[in-house]
Design a protein around this motif. Structure first.
Motif, short mmCIF file in Angstrom:
data_model
loop_
_atom_site.label_atom_id
_atom_site.label_comp_id
_atom_site.label_asym_id
_atom_site.label_seq_id
_atom_site.Cartn_x
_atom_site.Cartn_y
_atom_site.Cartn_z
N TRP A 150 26.73 44.43 68.43
CA TRP A 150 25.96 43.72 67.41
C TRP A 150 26.39 42.26 67.35
O TRP A 150 25.56 41.35 67.28
N GLU A 151 27.68 42.02 67.38
CA GLU A 151 28.19 40.65 67.32
C GLU A 151 27.73 39.83 68.53
O GLU A 151 27.45 38.65 68.43
N ARG A 152 27.62 40.49 69.67
CA ARG A 152 27.24 39.78 70.89
C ARG A 152 25.73 39.48 70.96
O ARG A 152 25.32 38.46 71.52
N LEU A 153 24.93 40.37 70.42
CA LEU A 153 23.48 40.23 70.55
C LEU A 153 22.84 39.44 69.40
O LEU A 153 21.74 38.90 69.58
N ASN A 154 23.49 39.42 68.26
CA ASN A 154 22.88 38.79 67.09
C ASN A 154 23.05 37.28 67.11
O ASN A 154 23.82 36.70 66.34
N ASN A 155 22.32 36.63 68.00
CA ASN A 155 22.37 35.17 68.07
C ASN A 155 21.10 34.64 68.74
O ASN A 155 20.37 35.37 69.40
N MET A 156 20.88 33.34 68.54
CA MET A 156 19.68 32.70 69.06
C MET A 156 19.63 32.70 70.59
O MET A 156 18.56 32.78 71.19
N HIS A 157 20.80 32.64 71.24
CA HIS A 157 20.84 32.62 72.70
C HIS A 157 20.21 33.88 73.29
O HIS A 157 19.41 33.80 74.24
N CYS A 158 20.56 35.04 72.73
CA CYS A 158 19.99 36.30 73.22
C CYS A 158 18.49 36.36 72.94
O CYS A 158 17.72 36.87 73.76
N PHE A 159 18.10 35.86 71.78
CA PHE A 159 16.68 35.84 71.43
C PHE A 159 15.89 34.97 72.42
O PHE A 159 14.84 35.39 72.92
N VAL A 160 16.41 33.80 72.71
CA VAL A 160 15.73 32.89 73.65
C VAL A 160 15.69 33.51 75.05
O VAL A 160 14.67 33.44 75.74
N ALA A 161 16.80 34.12 75.45
CA ALA A 161 16.85 34.74 76.78
C ALA A 161 15.82 35.86 76.88
O ALA A 161 15.08 35.97 77.88
N GLY A 162 15.75 36.71 75.85
CA GLY A 162 14.77 37.79 75.84
C GLY A 162 13.34 37.28 75.87
O GLY A 162 12.50 37.80 76.61
N THR A 163 13.08 36.24 75.07
CA THR A 163 11.73 35.65 75.04
C THR A 163 11.37 35.06 76.40
O THR A 163 10.24 35.21 76.87
N ALA A 164 12.32 34.40 77.03
CA ALA A 164 12.08 33.79 78.34
C ALA A 164 11.75 34.85 79.39
O ALA A 164 10.86 34.65 80.24
N ILE A 165 12.47 35.98 79.33
CA ILE A 165 12.21 37.07 80.29
C ILE A 165 10.80 37.62 80.10
O ILE A 165 10.06 37.85 81.07
N ILE A 166 10.40 37.82 78.84
CA ILE A 166 9.05 38.32 78.57
C ILE A 166 7.99 37.34 79.10
O ILE A 166 7.02 37.74 79.75
N LEU A 167 8.18 36.06 78.84
CA LEU A 167 7.23 35.06 79.33
C LEU A 167 7.15 35.08 80.85
O LEU A 167 6.06 34.97 81.43
N ALA A 168 8.30 35.25 81.50
CA ALA A 168 8.32 35.31 82.97
C ALA A 168 7.52 36.51 83.47
O ALA A 168 6.77 36.41 84.45
#
Length: 349
Positions: free
Chosen positions: A220-238
């Motif tokens: 939870w501590e590792r995933l709960n941040n903007m970096h993971c959100f941006v990375a996930g969003t970027a993968i979906i867009l790709a």
């Protein structure tokens, strides 16, 4: 973060986003809006929330009553589905188009996905409304097996996680074999998109996240941040930008599952700006009626195609949207909610 059974507002919001993607895509805008992504999000949410509820019940009582799980599923899904089937058959009759008993049976037995792939729902002038139930079949096939696996393996959660990851890899390899080994041109239309054996991993990614967040706090501590959100969003867009059909039918679903795994904690489970946006009143309302909206938007589409087929696009979109929401709202208030209350009453008796 709470891992209990309390309702998460932003979860309804994300559910709203998923159904709106599907609805808008089907409203003659599929070349712009990715409706398939909406279904994938729906699957992910289903796996996450049901596993989360199972873990909560297990941690509270030391057991998980499988019979109660199926009773709740029945009262959650079947009343609205039965009324939808009845109204669909009635509408088809009014349109001068019959519907075979095998099609109705396929929906009730949750085999609509394979029926649609290998036999096909009848519909020449009126798009077959019952065909939309394919995704319900995928979910029910999964939940036919998953509760027993959960009860047998949750005590040794690391083994459970290993099994889930193993199935994720197997399904990906199976899709790759079908897409590249057999060849898409050799497969029936929608063979990979709608079949349980090739789509079940979209549910399992949500399941995996629920188990890991409940049993491994450090994640939870590792995933709960903007970096993971941006990375996930970027993968979906790709995954949306890459247009290769072989890619779309093999790697896309796995990458989207991974992307949702990354962005979900920050976007839905934390007190972020994203989760606050997803928690607004409109998204909450759409999320609550999402099951009925998913069913009825396709019937609304068929009605508009059949009776308003020559109207301007804007009027068709408006008519479909209005009809979808009116029917879904009535279904939610008059069928879904009474069904849920009946289920709770049945379990208490």
């Amino acid at each position: 973060m709470s891992h209990g059974s309390s309702r998460i507002a932003a979860l309804d919001g994300l559910r709203a986003v998923s159904i709106l993607l599907v609805l808008i895509s089907h409203a003659w805008l599929g070349h712009i809006v990715p409706g398939g992504l909406g279904v994938t999000i729906f699957f992910f949410i289903s796996g996450f929330i049901i596993t989360r509820l199972m873990i909560s019940e297990w941690d509270t009582t030391g057991s998980m009553r499988i019979s109660h799980f199926y009773i709740r599923r029945f009262f959650r899904l079947m009343p609205a589905l039965t009324v939808f089937i009845f109204l669909s058959v009635l509408t088809l009759q009014l349109a001068g188009q019959g519907v075979g008993w095998k099609e109705i049976l396929a929906v009730f037995l949750y085999t609509a996905n394979y029926y649609g792939i290998f036999i096909g729902f009848s519909g020449d002038t009126f798009p077959p409304p019952l065909a939309i139930t394919w995704s319900l079949a995928v979910e029910e096939h999964f939940y036919l097996i998953f509760p027993s696996l959960f009860v047998g393996l949750i005590v040794s959660w690391k083994r459970f996680v290993s099994l889930i990851v193993g199935v994720l890899v197997i399904v990906l390899c199976w899709r790759c074999w079908l897409a590249f080994g057999v060849g898409l041109e050799q497969l029936p239309h929608y063979r990979i998109y709608k079949a349980t054996d090739t789509r079940v991993d979209s549910i399992l990614y949500g399941t995996l996240l629920a188990v890991l967040l409940a049993r491994k706090q450090a994640l939870w501590e590792r995933l709960n941040n903007m970096h993971c959100f941006v990375a996930g969003t970027a993968i979906i867009l790709a995954t949306l930008l890459i247009r290769s059909e072989e890619f779309r039918e093999s790697l896309r679903y796995s990458l989207q599952g991974l992307a949702l795994f990354l962005l979900f904690p920050y976007a839905v489970l934390s007190n972020s700006a994203i989760s606050q946006l997803l928690s607004n009143r409109f998204f909450l309302y759409v999320g609550k009626i999402s099951y009925s909206l998913y069913l009825y938007h396709w019937l609304a589409f068929g009605i508009v195609v059949f009776w308003m087929g020559n109207a301007a696009l804007i009027w068709r979109i408006l008519a479909m949207t209005l009809l979808s929401f009116v029917m879904a709202d009535l279904s939610y208030r008059c069928v879904e909610n009474p069904g849920l209350r009946a289920g709770r009453k049945f379990l208490k008796s």
